[in-house]
Write a protein that holds these residues in place. Sequence first.
Motif, PDB file in Angstrom:
ATOM      1  N   UNK A   1      48.330  29.159  43.623  1.00 57.47           N
ATOM      2  CA  UNK A   1      47.933  30.115  42.739  1.00 57.47           C
ATOM      3  C   UNK A   1      48.692  31.574  42.566  1.00 57.47           C
ATOM      4  N   UNK A   2      49.242  31.841  43.981  1.00 59.30           N
ATOM      5  CA  UNK A   2      50.039  33.028  43.682  1.00 59.30           C
ATOM      6  C   UNK A   2      51.255  32.773  43.079  1.00 59.30           C
ATOM      7  N   UNK A   3      51.961  31.448  43.343  1.00 60.50           N
ATOM      8  CA  UNK A   3      52.951  31.185  42.603  1.00 60.50           C
ATOM      9  C   UNK A   3      52.689  31.299  40.957  1.00 60.50           C
ATOM     10  N   UNK A   4      51.617  30.856  40.603  1.00 53.66           N
ATOM     11  CA  UNK A   4      51.236  30.786  39.171  1.00 53.66           C
ATOM     12  C   UNK A   4      51.221  32.436  38.525  1.00 53.66           C
ATOM     13  N   UNK A   5      50.399  33.079  39.545  1.00 56.63           N
ATOM     14  CA  UNK A   5      50.241  34.419  39.042  1.00 56.63           C
ATOM     15  C   UNK A   5      51.451  35.430  38.822  1.00 56.63           C
TER      16      UNK A   5
ATOM     17  N   UNK B   1      44.288  48.123  42.460  1.00 58.61           N
ATOM     18  CA  UNK B   1      44.664  46.736  42.138  1.00 58.61           C
ATOM     19  C   UNK B   1      45.707  45.993  43.418  1.00 58.61           C
ATOM     20  N   UNK B   2      45.819  46.743  44.336  1.00 58.50           N
ATOM     21  CA  UNK B   2      46.857  46.234  45.221  1.00 58.50           C
ATOM     22  C   UNK B   2      45.761  45.217  46.090  1.00 58.50           C
ATOM     23  N   UNK B   3      44.598  45.226  45.961  1.00 64.57           N
ATOM     24  CA  UNK B   3      43.829  44.169  46.770  1.00 64.57           C
ATOM     25  C   UNK B   3      42.992  43.181  45.552  1.00 64.57           C
ATOM     26  N   UNK B   4      43.527  41.885  45.580  1.00 63.69           N
ATOM     27  CA  UNK B   4      42.731  41.152  44.597  1.00 63.69           C
ATOM     28  C   UNK B   4      41.811  40.412  45.388  1.00 63.69           C
ATOM     29  N   UNK B   5      40.638  39.977  44.729  1.00 59.48           N
ATOM     30  CA  UNK B   5      39.728  38.937  45.367  1.00 59.48           C
ATOM     31  C   UNK B   5      39.534  37.604  44.318  1.00 59.48           C
ATOM     32  N   UNK B   6      39.893  36.623  45.001  1.00 61.65           N
ATOM     33  CA  UNK B   6      39.750  35.292  44.533  1.00 61.65           C
ATOM     34  C   UNK B   6      38.650  34.591  45.107  1.00 61.65           C
TER      35      UNK B   6
ATOM     36  N   UNK C   1      39.840  29.858  41.926  1.00 61.80           N
ATOM     37  CA  UNK C   1      40.773  28.867  42.594  1.00 61.80           C
ATOM     38  C   UNK C   1      40.491  27.508  42.161  1.00 61.80           C
ATOM     39  N   UNK C   2      39.134  27.305  41.599  1.00 61.71           N
ATOM     40  CA  UNK C   2      38.541  25.968  40.944  1.00 61.71           C
ATOM     41  C   UNK C   2      39.036  24.720  41.790  1.00 61.71           C
TER      42      UNK C   2
END
Lengths: 433, 97, 280
Positions: free
Chosen positions: C107-111, C205-210, C215-216
């Motif tokens: 997901x990091x790669x996608x984002x 926004x330096x910290x994002x919560x997933x 992640x689905x």
Amino acid sequence: MNVTSKFDIIVVGAGPAGCASAYLLAKAGFKVLVLERGRGAGSKELWGGKAYAQPLREVWPELDKEAPIHRWVSKERFSLVWGERALTIEYKLGRKVAFTTYLTELVNWMARKAENAGAIIVDEVRVDEIVVKEGRVLGVKSGGDTVYADAVIDAEGVNRLLLEKLGLVEKLNPDHIALGVKEVLSLNPNLIEERFMLGKDEGLAWFVTGDVTLGLPGGGFIYTMRDSISIGLVLPIGPAAKAAEAGLLKEHVSSLVEAFRLHPYFRNLWREADVIEYGGRMTIEAGLKLMPRKLYMNGLLVVGDAAGFLVNTGYTIRGVDTAVTSGKLAAEALIEAFNNGGPTEENLKSYEEKVKKSYIYRELKNHSSIGDVMSDPFFFQKLPQVAIRAASKLFEADYEEPKLIRSFLDAAREEDVSSLKIIYKLGRVVGKL
Amino acid sequence: MSSQASRLKVIKLGELLQRSIWDVDEERHIEVLKQEGLRVKALILLCPMGCYSLAGDKLIMSYEGCVECGTCRVLSGSDQIRWEYPKSGRGIQYRYM
Amino acid sequence: MRIAVGIKWVPNTQAVRFDPETGTLIRKGIPSIVNPHDLPAIEMALRLRDAVGGEVIAFTMAPPPAVKGLELALGMGVDRAILITDRVFAGADTLATSYVLANAISKVEREYGKVDLVVFGQETIDSSTAHIPGQVASWLDWPYVYYVKDIQVLGDGRIRVVRELEDYIEEYEIELPAVLGIAVRALKPRPVSLYNKLRAKLNKDTIVVWGNSELKLDPRCVGLKGSPTIVAKTIDMPEVPRKKEVYKPRDPRDAARWIVSKIVEDEKLRELLVKKLWGG
């Protein structure tokens, strides 16, 4: 917002004084940055266990409802112990004046209040220097990073590394400072209430003097928390260090605290209790002597322990309420200064005036001669021995009980002290307490 | 469940230290620079955490158990002991004080 | 270069005590810390970024209080942080954990774009399995090298990796992307800095919560449900009280003799040993 952007005010230290200032200033709409060296506010805090509520309510009127209060002090006790004997006086309070809690928790709450009011609290950052240029404070430096502000509030606490660097204070004198060493004993609340004869949410504060300090100046304290008991000793560092060097103090201070925990007169109150934390900190002994040459300079105010604002009356130590009050006065002085053109030296003078008019300064002056008592071994050796011996004559008479005055005179003679000296010394001390 | 058994036994300093928590930094924040003139006996007996001890004649300072109280700083000159607070929030982590 | 560094929020095990009366570990009131062995991994990632440019992203799968740990990483200079947190992720063993982490990397790669390197600390102080880095590499099908002491970027999409073992040093040239386990104490971590800490505090926004809504992942593959590990039995080792004895002889040979007498119980063997080593 860029990190190099300027703040209105930087507060060094998220303790009681720093949090009070930050809270009031943020609430008044100022851009406030608080820098705290600990991990989360409160993690470096240690105290005896009791705070006076009213000065705190003046900053946080919601204190009684919101603050992490463990127990409201309903009983104050004083004990004089020597050998197997002890003499105790107890006072039952009529209203809610002071409460017990962990300072770690209380300060954490204060910091959250400041944060919710809009202050930015950055923890895990140690301030290394207050940046001054041409007599004007510009900001603070940590490592290679400098952050600027119109004013800095120094709330760094009793170890005044920054003020020493600035030359506003001398290095601490061991005779003006005491060492507090403390254990926290976990105990079931029901047992606490049973053993100390307390209602639910009621607490006890207990001051102990006598040979728990091995006759050294100082004393012991006991505070009941919600589900623990805080106990410890406070020893003025000057006399204790001399005693160590003269071979009069042979054990490590922790053994003295352990002996206090295991003292026959006290130990059954907490016999099942486990020691869940152990620690120490320095506390101010002679507040007035620690006051910086000036409480303010161009762009700087000094609050709390850093300013010497801790009142030691000989039987109580008040540091948190005085710290909060000084933080409040600093905030008020700053707000006025900003309204009058900025935090210049001239405009910040009002802080010192406010302090001098407040109960902090009056109390410091009022109890300033307590140092003479604290440094006189007579009050920690001969006097308790005479008092205990006199009491033993009254209460341990198999047949004939002497008159009160006779028991005292005999006790003094047997302890080889002149009764006149005792009366003279007591007369002096009564005036000082 | 905590037991009702008596705990009235002396706890040695080494064991007392186990009751408190530190996040110890790799870097020492207090250091003996010069032993001459230091109040060795006072440091050994009064440092509440027993950080000072003698190895032979040499004074050893174990910063790992330091609670950053400043007692050793007050008892010494700045040329004798380098005294700083730990960085990055490390050092003592009080919980119930 | 985009480097992701995985960290774990662990109880400060230095402080975990054994209660001899109940036979259990006392964990109550123990604050958590960033796994100390992860700090050299953060340092390694920051040094690579400082040398060749790019960004470092710290990520952790943990309950929300672990945000304090991410703040420490940001304070050290990490550019952004990701907290992976969801009730369905709770109770995970290393397999279920690495599955979530590997998917988070995707997901990091996608984002944010292609990830070149994922670094982890070699192991954690609370479980010490050292499973996670290898398992994440397996899920991603990327090469994995562990006990890494040093990394050089070669510039053609390859890196040279130095791994130090007990008796020898190995060097590998591997193609990116890769997963690396950084050796315990490989590097001294830098302290938290005021600017970094402030930047993280000021830019929310330096910290994002997933969570799993981001992640689905199949709920059967994560958390307790996705964890095949069975803890059959645990045995608490009772604490052995340590004894200290001091013996200060003039002659070091006496000291040696004394030590041998402490560790060798059999008297005959002891005599033989002393005789052999020090000639009686």
